[in-house]
Design an enzyme around this catalytic site. Structure first.
Site, PDB file in Angstrom:
ATOM      1  N   CYS A  33     -38.942  -9.756  10.955  1.00  0.00           N
ATOM      2  CA  CYS A  33     -40.072  -9.543  10.846  1.00  0.00           C
ATOM      3  C   CYS A  33     -41.835  -8.771   9.874  1.00  0.00           C
ATOM      4  CB  CYS A  33     -40.410  -8.738  12.222  1.00  0.00           C
ATOM      5  SG  CYS A  33     -39.444  -9.769  13.541  1.00  0.00           S
ATOM      6  N   GLU A  91     -37.126 -15.873   9.094  1.00  0.00           N
ATOM      7  CA  GLU A  91     -36.754 -16.322  10.317  1.00  0.00           C
ATOM      8  C   GLU A  91     -37.648 -16.899  11.157  1.00  0.00           C
ATOM      9  OE1 GLU A  91     -34.889 -13.402  12.942  1.00  0.00           O
ATOM     10  OE2 GLU A  91     -36.054 -14.101  14.616  1.00  0.00           O
TER      11      GLU A  91
HETATM   12  N1  ACO Z   1     -57.556 -14.315   6.608  1.00  0.00           N
HETATM   13  C1  ACO Z   1     -57.152 -15.633   5.201  1.00  0.00           C
HETATM   14  N2  ACO Z   1     -56.084 -15.200   4.781  1.00  0.00           N
HETATM   15  C2  ACO Z   1     -55.759 -13.890   4.776  1.00  0.00           C
HETATM   16  C3  ACO Z   1     -55.926 -12.855   5.605  1.00  0.00           C
HETATM   17  C4  ACO Z   1     -57.034 -13.294   6.673  1.00  0.00           C
HETATM   18  N3  ACO Z   1     -57.074 -12.219   8.359  1.00  0.00           N
HETATM   19  N4  ACO Z   1     -54.492 -12.257   5.704  1.00  0.00           N
HETATM   20  C5  ACO Z   1     -53.293 -12.150   4.183  1.00  0.00           C
HETATM   21  N5  ACO Z   1     -54.403 -13.450   4.191  1.00  0.00           N
HETATM   22  C6  ACO Z   1     -53.503 -14.304   3.459  1.00  0.00           C
HETATM   23  C7  ACO Z   1     -54.024 -14.265   1.322  1.00  0.00           C
HETATM   24  O1  ACO Z   1     -54.222 -15.682   1.487  1.00  0.00           O
HETATM   25  C8  ACO Z   1     -53.597 -13.209   1.504  1.00  0.00           C
HETATM   26  O2  ACO Z   1     -53.494 -13.768  -0.396  1.00  0.00           O
HETATM   27  P1  ACO Z   1     -54.910 -12.791  -0.864  1.00  0.00           P
HETATM   28  O3  ACO Z   1     -55.382 -11.478  -1.292  1.00  0.00           O
HETATM   29  O4  ACO Z   1     -54.480 -13.007  -2.486  1.00  0.00           O
HETATM   30  O5  ACO Z   1     -56.438 -14.317  -1.174  1.00  0.00           O
HETATM   31  C9  ACO Z   1     -52.383 -13.480   1.738  1.00  0.00           C
HETATM   32  O6  ACO Z   1     -52.444 -13.559   3.535  1.00  0.00           O
HETATM   33  C10 ACO Z   1     -51.487 -12.836   1.684  1.00  0.00           C
HETATM   34  O7  ACO Z   1     -52.878 -10.829   1.333  1.00  0.00           O
HETATM   35  P2  ACO Z   1     -51.277  -9.672   0.848  1.00  0.00           P
HETATM   36  O8  ACO Z   1     -52.938  -8.382   0.715  1.00  0.00           O
HETATM   37  O9  ACO Z   1     -50.158  -9.600   0.413  1.00  0.00           O
HETATM   38  O10 ACO Z   1     -50.829  -9.284   2.420  1.00  0.00           O
HETATM   39  P3  ACO Z   1     -51.131  -8.443   4.058  1.00  0.00           P
HETATM   40  O11 ACO Z   1     -50.703  -7.100   3.973  1.00  0.00           O
HETATM   41  O12 ACO Z   1     -52.352  -8.595   4.491  1.00  0.00           O
HETATM   42  O13 ACO Z   1     -49.923  -8.873   5.104  1.00  0.00           O
HETATM   43  C11 ACO Z   1     -49.142  -9.734   6.740  1.00  0.00           C
HETATM   44  C12 ACO Z   1     -49.404 -10.475   5.120  1.00  0.00           C
HETATM   45  C13 ACO Z   1     -47.904  -8.968   7.179  1.00  0.00           C
HETATM   46  C14 ACO Z   1     -48.690 -11.134   7.018  1.00  0.00           C
HETATM   47  C15 ACO Z   1     -50.200  -9.325   7.728  1.00  0.00           C
HETATM   48  O14 ACO Z   1     -51.145 -10.307   8.060  1.00  0.00           O
HETATM   49  C16 ACO Z   1     -49.269  -9.292   9.000  1.00  0.00           C
HETATM   50  O15 ACO Z   1     -48.766  -8.096   8.875  1.00  0.00           O
HETATM   51  N6  ACO Z   1     -49.843 -10.048  10.071  1.00  0.00           N
HETATM   52  C17 ACO Z   1     -49.500  -9.201  11.588  1.00  0.00           C
HETATM   53  C18 ACO Z   1     -47.593  -9.511  11.574  1.00  0.00           C
HETATM   54  C19 ACO Z   1     -47.731 -11.448  11.457  1.00  0.00           C
HETATM   55  O16 ACO Z   1     -47.898 -11.690  11.664  1.00  0.00           O
HETATM   56  N7  ACO Z   1     -46.271 -11.352  10.579  1.00  0.00           N
HETATM   57  C20 ACO Z   1     -46.041 -12.418  10.511  1.00  0.00           C
HETATM   58  C21 ACO Z   1     -44.850 -13.085  10.812  1.00  0.00           C
HETATM   59  S1  ACO Z   1     -43.620 -13.979  10.810  1.00  0.00           S
HETATM   60  C22 ACO Z   1     -42.604 -13.204   9.800  1.00  0.00           C
HETATM   61  O17 ACO Z   1     -42.018 -11.973  10.303  1.00  0.00           O
HETATM   62  C23 ACO Z   1     -41.471 -13.610   9.855  1.00  0.00           C
END
Ligand code: ACO
Ligand code: ZN
Length: 444
Positions: A310, A344
């Site tokens: 996760c 995962e």
């Molecule tokens: N809308 C559009 N694109 C987004 C968004 C959003 N709200 N959030 C992230 N992105 C995309 C963008 O492409 C971004 O790149 P950019 O900044 O160059 O545009 C890219 O994701 C990654 O951005 P980061 O800043 O590096 O990532 P962030 O710190 O926001 O973390 C994460 C990404 C961990 C997936 C976060 O959104 C999160 O915690 N989400 C909730 C939990 C989740 O869904 N986790 C993944 C589950 S899958 C698994 O655990 C295996």
């Protein structure tokens, strides 16, 4: 890359910085227009509307209708649940709705006046729908669920999975306080039953213990001697630190973290047996301590070559590159283990976007610099990214041709540049020279 299914303001709008004991500063960034104030639900109003709708009210669960969202516009929703505003027989209901165009994290309770009753459509058969959604699980998840079974409970079948969906469909905790932030939650999390009646929880940002009341937290903060996550600091670069926490040695911390994380993770159905996992906690450090920004978990032993279970960046820190930092970090650990890894499945919408962005950047950077042919296997050895993920990424960009029974990478520098530009900026860099870590070995 364009916004996903929701306006950009969704993420920042849900977080409020707390400046001192309870005082809130204005919300970060552009907050969407406030929702209209609650109706006083006057009888006259309700009666008129009841007459007008000829018995439509109260709306049944499953009804599809248009609903005014925080952007001021109407969007299609499905009614997930309803509850009376007061015990009185004539009381109005409020409705828990799912915006069908958006991710489940935007599900919310709305008042009747936000609903456009002229658009009331159909009542869908819930059972048919649940059959489809309830079974979306990987074999791996199923195994994990089975493992968490309490003794004497029968195997989880499709019916109990549906029951689980039913149980988790309405968010329980609406907001949490964590360090300087008050954060709106996204999903249901299975907190112990004694927390059923709270809509807000107060977390100690260091040990992640959670409490029902602010005063309890204040008392706790006087006693709690942690100023950073438990476990070993395995990385420090500038103000960023990473801590490795063994779920077996720090069971309560691991469990607290899972409760917290589930509030922002939809598809991870249950919290795990934390003994089997290591947790990597990313912190921003200052003179008050090391403040958790996000984390990822990793199985100590994964048969499926998962190098990440996760991943979460807490909402106030999202979209600043921390997600890609965590992903990059997980691959650096795999490189040190001499293994390839993969996250995962299933990935969430945001997980998919972040991974895709990371894979594109890493792979295309190499292809750009590399002279001559390079195979998927070589790319995999260099990056610790699993061959299937490399193939999928490059195929998605139309960079793969199938010749004489083999996949061949066809990379025109101009095309690579175009894709790299579209993939957006990279995350925060992991400085491998600052990583002090040896792979997990069972002790004793
Ligand atoms: N809308 C559009 N694109 C987004 C968004 C959003 N709200 N959030 C992230 N992105 C995309 C963008 O492409 C971004 O790149 P950019 O900044 O160059 O545009 C890219 O994701 C990654 O951005 P980061 O800043 O590096 O990532 P962030 O710190 O926001 O973390 C994460 C990404 C961990 C997936 C976060 O959104 C999160 O915690 N989400 C909730 C939990 C989740 O869904 N986790 C993944 C589950 S899958 C698994 O655990 C295996
Ligand atoms: Zn504490």
């Amino acid at each position: 890359m364009g916004s996903i299914d929701t306006p950009k303001s969704e993420q920042n709008g849900s977080t409020t910085a707390i400046t001192d004991a309870g005082a809130k500063s204005s919300a970060v960034d552009s907050m969407p227009p406030p929702l209209t104030k609650q109706s006083n639900g006057t009888m006259a109003e309700t009666e008129i509307s009841k007459k007008r709708k000829g018995g439509v009210l109260p709306l049944e669960v499953g009804t599809r209708v248009m609903c005014r969202w925080r952007d001021g516009k109407y969007h299609p929703v499905k009614v997930i649940e309803r509850r009376k505003l007061s015990p009185s027989a004539f009381s109005d209901y409020e409705y828990y709705v799912h915006y069908t165009e958006f991710n489940r994290r935007l599900d919310e309770w709305v008042k009747l006046e936000q609903l456009e009753l002229d658009s009331v459509e159909t009542v869908v058969d819930e059972k048919v729908e649940d059959k489809v959604t309830g079974l979306k699980m990987t074999r791996h998840q199923k195994r994990k669920i089975d493992e968490t079974h309490v003794e004497g409970h029968e195997e989880l079948d499709a019916a109990s999975l549906r029951e689980h969906e039913e149980f988790t469909k309405v968010k329980n905790i609406a907001t949490i306080e964590l360090g300087r932030y008050e954060i709106e939650t996204w999903y249901f999390s299975p907190f112990p039953p004694e927390y059923n009646d709270c809509s807000k929880l107060y977390f100690c940002e260091f040990c992640l213990n959670f409490m029902k009341r602010k005063e309890q937290l204040q008392r706790h903060m006087k006693k709690c001697d942690l100023k950073h996550p438990p476990g070993d600091e395995i990385y420090r670069s500038g103000t960023l630190s990473m801590f490795e926490v063994d779920g077996k040695k720090n069971k309560v911390y691991g469990q607290n973290l899972c409760y917290l994380a589930k509030l922002f993770l939809d598809h991870k159905t249950l919290y795990y047996d934390v003994d089997l996992f290591l947790f990597y906690i990313l912190c921003e450090c200052d003179d008050r301590g090391c403040h958790m920004v996000g984390y990822f978990s990793k199985e100590k032993h994964s048969e499926e070559s998962y190098n990440l279970a996760c991943i979460l960046t807490l909402p106030p820190y999202q979209r600043k590159g921390y997600g890609k930092f965590l992903i990059a970090f997980s691959y650096e650990l795999s490189k040190k283990e001499g293994k390839v890894g993969t996250p995962e499945r299933p990935l969430s919408d945001l997980g998919q976007l972040s991974y895709r962005g990371y894979w594109i950047r890493v792979l295309l950077d190499i292809l750009k610099k590399h002279k001559g042919n390079i195979s998927i296997k070589e790319l995999s050895d260099m990056t610790a990214i699993k061959a299937e993920d490399i193939l999928g990424t490059l195929q998605g960009l139309d960079l793969i041709q199938y010749r004489k029974g083999q996949h061949v990478i066809c990379a025109d520098p101009k095309v690579l540049d175009r894709h790299l530009k579209a993939a957006g900026r990279g995350g925060l860099e992991v400085d491998v020279s600052k990583l002090i870590w040896t792979p997990y070995r069972e002790q004793g």
